[in-house]
Scaffold this motif. Sequence first.
Motif, PDB file in Angstrom:
ATOM      1  N   GLN A  44      90.915 -30.609  57.306  1.00 54.02           N
ATOM      2  CA  GLN A  44      92.054 -29.915  56.570  1.00 54.02           C
ATOM      3  C   GLN A  44      91.528 -28.325  56.221  1.00 54.02           C
ATOM      4  O   GLN A  44      92.257 -27.551  56.540  1.00 54.02           O
ATOM      5  N   GLN A  45      90.213 -28.447  55.674  1.00 58.14           N
ATOM      6  CA  GLN A  45      89.907 -27.261  55.088  1.00 58.14           C
ATOM      7  C   GLN A  45      89.702 -25.937  56.478  1.00 58.14           C
ATOM      8  O   GLN A  45      89.894 -24.959  56.466  1.00 58.14           O
ATOM      9  N   LEU A  46      89.095 -26.887  57.690  1.00 55.12           N
ATOM     10  CA  LEU A  46      89.311 -26.017  58.734  1.00 55.12           C
ATOM     11  C   LEU A  46      90.454 -25.403  59.203  1.00 55.12           C
ATOM     12  O   LEU A  46      90.561 -24.285  59.544  1.00 55.12           O
ATOM     13  N   GLU A  47      91.818 -26.183  59.046  1.00 56.39           N
ATOM     14  CA  GLU A  47      92.935 -25.678  59.464  1.00 56.39           C
ATOM     15  C   GLU A  47      93.391 -24.527  58.492  1.00 56.39           C
ATOM     16  O   GLU A  47      93.910 -23.708  59.057  1.00 56.39           O
ATOM     17  N   GLU A  48      92.932 -24.763  57.304  1.00 52.61           N
ATOM     18  CA  GLU A  48      93.340 -23.776  56.278  1.00 52.61           C
ATOM     19  C   GLU A  48      92.499 -22.271  56.707  1.00 52.61           C
ATOM     20  O   GLU A  48      93.243 -21.442  56.462  1.00 52.61           O
ATOM     21  N   ARG A  97      91.539 -21.591  59.549  1.00 51.83           N
ATOM     22  CA  ARG A  97      92.111 -20.745  60.744  1.00 51.83           C
ATOM     23  C   ARG A  97      93.518 -19.966  60.499  1.00 51.83           C
ATOM     24  O   ARG A  97      93.853 -19.222  60.894  1.00 51.83           O
ATOM     25  N   LYS A  98      94.037 -20.830  59.536  1.00 49.67           N
ATOM     26  CA  LYS A  98      95.477 -20.078  59.213  1.00 49.67           C
ATOM     27  C   LYS A  98      95.258 -19.005  58.505  1.00 49.67           C
ATOM     28  O   LYS A  98      96.138 -18.017  58.417  1.00 49.67           O
ATOM     29  N   LEU A 112      90.829 -16.502  59.301  1.00 51.13           N
ATOM     30  CA  LEU A 112      90.774 -16.357  60.671  1.00 51.13           C
ATOM     31  C   LEU A 112      91.988 -15.566  61.207  1.00 51.13           C
ATOM     32  O   LEU A 112      91.666 -14.327  61.743  1.00 51.13           O
ATOM     33  N   ALA A 113      93.087 -16.156  60.801  1.00 42.20           N
ATOM     34  CA  ALA A 113      94.227 -15.480  61.333  1.00 42.20           C
ATOM     35  C   ALA A 113      94.458 -14.139  60.979  1.00 42.20           C
ATOM     36  O   ALA A 113      94.787 -13.120  61.702  1.00 42.20           O
ATOM     37  N   GLY A 114      94.061 -13.735  59.748  1.00 43.33           N
ATOM     38  CA  GLY A 114      93.928 -12.351  59.025  1.00 43.33           C
ATOM     39  C   GLY A 114      93.141 -11.512  60.020  1.00 43.33           C
ATOM     40  O   GLY A 114      93.546 -10.270  60.444  1.00 43.33           O
ATOM     41  N   PHE A 115      91.992 -11.742  60.235  1.00 44.27           N
ATOM     42  CA  PHE A 115      91.028 -10.997  60.995  1.00 44.27           C
ATOM     43  C   PHE A 115      91.586 -11.016  62.395  1.00 44.27           C
ATOM     44  O   PHE A 115      91.304 -10.107  62.963  1.00 44.27           O
ATOM     45  N   GLN A 116      91.973 -12.081  62.935  1.00 43.55           N
ATOM     46  CA  GLN A 116      92.339 -12.143  64.423  1.00 43.55           C
ATOM     47  C   GLN A 116      93.227 -10.886  64.780  1.00 43.55           C
ATOM     48  O   GLN A 116      93.259 -10.200  65.891  1.00 43.55           O
ATOM     49  N   SER A 137      81.165 -20.910  81.807  1.00 49.46           N
ATOM     50  CA  SER A 137      80.836 -20.281  82.941  1.00 49.46           C
ATOM     51  C   SER A 137      81.906 -21.229  83.816  1.00 49.46           C
ATOM     52  O   SER A 137      82.196 -20.686  84.841  1.00 49.46           O
ATOM     53  N   TYR A 138      82.163 -22.598  83.358  1.00 46.88           N
ATOM     54  CA  TYR A 138      83.037 -23.093  84.300  1.00 46.88           C
ATOM     55  C   TYR A 138      84.300 -23.178  83.663  1.00 46.88           C
ATOM     56  O   TYR A 138      85.618 -23.855  83.932  1.00 46.88           O
ATOM     57  N   ARG A 139      84.859 -21.913  83.042  1.00 42.92           N
ATOM     58  CA  ARG A 139      86.134 -21.471  82.523  1.00 42.92           C
ATOM     59  C   ARG A 139      86.887 -22.457  81.444  1.00 42.92           C
ATOM     60  O   ARG A 139      88.160 -22.630  81.894  1.00 42.92           O
ATOM     61  N   GLU A 140      86.091 -22.884  80.523  1.00 39.60           N
ATOM     62  CA  GLU A 140      86.618 -23.731  79.548  1.00 39.60           C
ATOM     63  C   GLU A 140      86.628 -23.051  78.367  1.00 39.60           C
ATOM     64  O   GLU A 140      85.705 -22.323  78.198  1.00 39.60           O
ATOM     65  N   PRO A 141      88.001 -22.897  77.802  1.00 39.67           N
ATOM     66  CA  PRO A 141      87.914 -21.938  76.320  1.00 39.67           C
ATOM     67  C   PRO A 141      86.998 -22.312  75.500  1.00 39.67           C
ATOM     68  O   PRO A 141      86.736 -23.595  75.130  1.00 39.67           O
ATOM     69  N   ILE A 142      86.277 -21.593  74.715  1.00 43.64           N
ATOM     70  CA  ILE A 142      85.382 -21.953  73.522  1.00 43.64           C
ATOM     71  C   ILE A 142      86.076 -21.646  72.312  1.00 43.64           C
ATOM     72  O   ILE A 142      86.797 -20.826  72.291  1.00 43.64           O
ATOM     73  N   LYS A 143      85.936 -22.506  71.509  1.00 46.36           N
ATOM     74  CA  LYS A 143      86.502 -22.666  70.141  1.00 46.36           C
ATOM     75  C   LYS A 143      86.177 -21.697  69.279  1.00 46.36           C
ATOM     76  O   LYS A 143      85.121 -21.096  69.474  1.00 46.36           O
ATOM     77  N   ASP A 144      86.888 -21.350  68.279  1.00 48.37           N
ATOM     78  CA  ASP A 144      86.689 -20.349  67.291  1.00 48.37           C
ATOM     79  C   ASP A 144      85.372 -20.700  66.508  1.00 48.37           C
ATOM     80  O   ASP A 144      84.507 -19.501  66.169  1.00 48.37           O
ATOM     81  N   ILE A 145      85.308 -21.950  66.342  1.00 50.70           N
ATOM     82  CA  ILE A 145      84.037 -22.459  65.379  1.00 50.70           C
ATOM     83  C   ILE A 145      83.552 -23.997  65.904  1.00 50.70           C
ATOM     84  O   ILE A 145      84.825 -24.648  65.762  1.00 50.70           O
ATOM     85  N   TYR A 146      82.368 -24.266  65.689  1.00 51.31           N
ATOM     86  CA  TYR A 146      82.012 -25.554  65.708  1.00 51.31           C
ATOM     87  C   TYR A 146      81.641 -26.426  64.488  1.00 51.31           C
ATOM     88  O   TYR A 146      80.845 -25.462  63.696  1.00 51.31           O
ATOM     89  N   THR A 147      82.070 -27.373  64.264  1.00 50.86           N
ATOM     90  CA  THR A 147      81.637 -28.032  62.890  1.00 50.86           C
ATOM     91  C   THR A 147      81.142 -29.522  63.325  1.00 50.86           C
ATOM     92  O   THR A 147      81.075 -29.997  64.155  1.00 50.86           O
TER      93      THR A 147
END
Lengths: 132, 317, 555
Positions: C12-16, C18-19, C22-26, C36-46
């Motif tokens: 829940q806090q991760l979603e918050e 992101r919204k 993160l969204a503000g700075f994005q 290298s194998y073209r998989e998108p990398i997440k904004d943050i790992y937890t």
Amino acid sequence: MAENRIRVLIAKPGLDGHDRGAKVVAQALRDAGMEVIYTGLRRTPEQIVSAAIQEDVQVIGLSSLSGAHNHLFQKVAGLLEEKGYTDILLIGGGIIPDKDRKKLEEMGFDCIFSPGTSTSKIVEFIQDRVNG
Amino acid sequence: MVKKVAELVQGIGEGKEGALARALTLVENRGSGYRELLDEIFPLITPCPIWGLTGAPGVGKSTITNFLAGELVEKGEKIAIIAVDPTSPFSGGALLGDRVRMMDLAGKPGVFIRSMASRGALGGLSPAIMDAIALFQAFQVDRIIVETVGVGQSETDIVALADSVTVVMMPGTGDDVQTIKAGLLEIGDIFAVNKADLEGAETLAGLLQSMISSRTEEGQSHQPPVLKMIASQGNQLEQLLQEFFHHQEYLNRGELKEKKERMRGEMALKMHLQARFQDLFLGPLLGSEEWEQALKSITGREKSPAYWAEKMIPGRD
Amino acid sequence: MTDKSGQDKLRQQLEEWRKGPLAGFQKRGWKETYTSYREPIKDIYTPLDFPEEKYLEKSGFPGQYPYVRGVYPTMYRGRPWTMRQYAGFASAEESNRRYRYLLEQGQTGLSVAFDLPTQIGLDSDHDLADGEVGKVGVPIDSLADMEILFADIPLDQVSTSMTINSPAAVLLAMYIALAEKQGVASDQLKGTIQNDILKEYFARGTYIFPPGPSLRLITDIFAYCSRELPRWNTISISGYHIREAGANAVQELAFTLADGIAYVKAALKAGLEGDDFAPRLSFFFNAQMNLLEEVAKFRAARRLWARIMDEQFGAENPKSKMLRFHTQTAGASLTAQQAQNNIVRVTIQALAAVLGGTQSLHTNSYDEAWALPSEESVRIALRTQQIIAHESGATSTADPLGGSYYLEALTDDIENKVEEYLEKIEEMGGMVEAIEKGYVQREIQKSAYEMQKRIEQEEDIVVGVNKYAHEEAAPDDLLEVDPRMEKEQIKKLQEIKKNRDEQEVEQSLNKLKETAEADENLMPAIVEAVKAYATLGEICGVLRSIYGEYQAPTF
Ligand SMILES: Nc1nc2c(ncn2[C@@H]2O[C@H](COP(=O)(O)OP(=O)(O)OP(=O)(O)O)[C@@H](O)[C@H]2O)c(=O)[nH]1
Ligand SMILES: [Mg+2]
């Protein structure tokens, strides 16, 4: 409705099996609208020149990474000269130091591209020289 | 220009590979003088058997060609190979890779290999192939082998082109009832089930055999043979060569050969006419004032394309 | 964090986050990033990406199944990795001098690079050898050349690594014959042959025979060595060249492991006992620039191989399940432009190998891709390893990056993607079929071409090449081999042919032919033939006449 397409022979003389560069260039030339004849590995200079003549290509591209370029590239240039095909654009690539490059260019190579050359540069070079 | 054509004709007459190669380019490009060239070499032509190999990408056509041509050259024949690969619809370019699989023929005297892209022919064979065949026959080759990728139109084109057609298939690529029905049965004089070292070859060959038997008409003397082979190991290739010879003999016996000749002549005539129509009528119209006017009227939903086509034919208005 | 309510709260806090933040700075700037194998990398790992309760099952401890954290309990605190620098010289004499110098300096590991005619089983006087003799390594035509190469070197005192594949059986036989002449028992011989034919078909190009007979040669070597040369490493299953050919990290792993599976299957089919040969299998990987992805790759490789050997092949011996590997830094990543930048590249790559738990490492010289490496550049390459070993702290504990959310997520992701490839290859009927269908080649070519396009479109940056470039003269002094060398080698070959017992040669070659046709182990017959001074080209010629030559698919 004449339709001239640039025809290119991409060949790997000698025994070197590293064809990544040759294949990347072949694909780039195809995507630039050229007809690319790929000969595969382990071709002798004689076979390469014979194929170039039969296919009536305007361009021959050679790639070598084994250090045998001086000997093999020169042989191709020599055979072309001997058979009177000096009008074919002759280009090469691979691991080729500067002084060899100069020597090969004196021997009839139109350009030796160094590692890291972008494919669009090669495309432009061919288009300029063939059409221009 | 005329001088160039004369030189090429002379070179071809003298058996010079370089002249033949340049002539092939000229007809393929429909370059200026190509019609004169074809006209001039016509008397030089000595007809020779034309064998076709068709089938899906990667089934082993070039591997087979490599062997057939090798054998024939050993026998002292002069062989021409035309290897056709599709043109990329996006860039107009093409990757012509058949020489990779014809290693044994590289640089061999008596073999002339020409790789051709299908160019404008929308999956079919380039019209220039007919003309290439004429050039090779003027060059006095003993036999021509045409390799085409069996997609869409080219399959049926090859029947008109070649005397004897071998359809090459392999197990496990959806070469099943579906694709067989799609017309391949009609065109094969010989069927080769290659890669018999892989699973499913037996089944595919059996299936083919039964479909062929059920459709061969009463009284028809040639029933296409089905050969299982492992081309990469040279297995059964001699057999295929013999089957080609048998079919050739079979053609020579009846009037089929003449029928084929006629078909080829007709196709070539049609193609040249089409090309001429294009040059003479369609070419000048494209982008002309009338063209723009017609387009405006069509998109404005005033008059139909059918109306305009009729109206634009020279001498009709 | 182990309980569900904790996870829900985190989610829940991760979603918050992101919204909100993160969204503000994005809006100010944000770039999609990919593996290298073209998989998108997440904004943050937890911890959501690496839940603790899975730790024991997924990670365990160093030296324990599934070996993610390393194959030995002590890792580098017990002993650092082996710094093995490989070098090729043009002639047997020159190499011999170099070897003896190294031995005097206390080094016991020798490595041999062969020239291309040797690698393809051709004698130096063959048409196709024209211009290639001595170019990328030593030419070996017969046992006589081997005698020069190892003159005055007691074979029981050294460990020799030979980069040889298709004709590996012949070169190994020469080594065995030479040992016999020296009076060294074969069970005293230590070393490695690369002997990895499958990757030659799609990544390196020095193949001779079709896959079937090639696999037979390999399993014959396995069987022979498990009896006669128990200390010999019979294969080095190589992803290095696959990566150099343009594969991404997942492809490198997937195709290497698929090769490994094919060898294990072939050996089992030939009647060998899994736990007899599997402990002697070793691997060879590439270390690229993407530090964390590479570390994850090495970790995933260990877990995958352990699971494959355990679940698929039911191996009992723990050693059968341990993936031991050699690493070389990425040759293709070196740039001709601003060559000294390569020192930094090699450092990062070497660090990736060490943090990934490699058993041995070769670091490239910054100028070696196109020039005769200077003494200085060779020294810097070795010093790079030494600095990492002694100064960086990377060796202080086992698997120091383990537990990083991002790294663990990458390890899992690579593992999953590799498994998808392995399943696909299995469906095709195995790696040999996948190669023969051209599938593997196409996958690699596609990846290589896309990589090139990304560089040209400046989506991927290579410093000094498509960004921060400046005009400079190309480097000049490439390793140059005296053209007379080829002539001399041919003369030597003719001498040997003149002086040997022709009848003995003929008999041994006939015997080899019979053995090949009879499906018996080929090694003893090859050893006999090399002892009679039959040449490499003659021996491979006999095998060629029976097996034919491999023909590559078109592309
Ligand atoms: N297993 C097996 N592979 C074969 C056989 N014959 C050919 N091949 C392989 O199939 C692949 C394709 O062969 P080609 O001869 O290039 O096929 P093609 O039909 O000419 O292919 P395109 O020209 O690309 O349409 C090659 O890798 C051959 O080695 C066979 O009998 N068995
Ligand atoms: Mg083909």
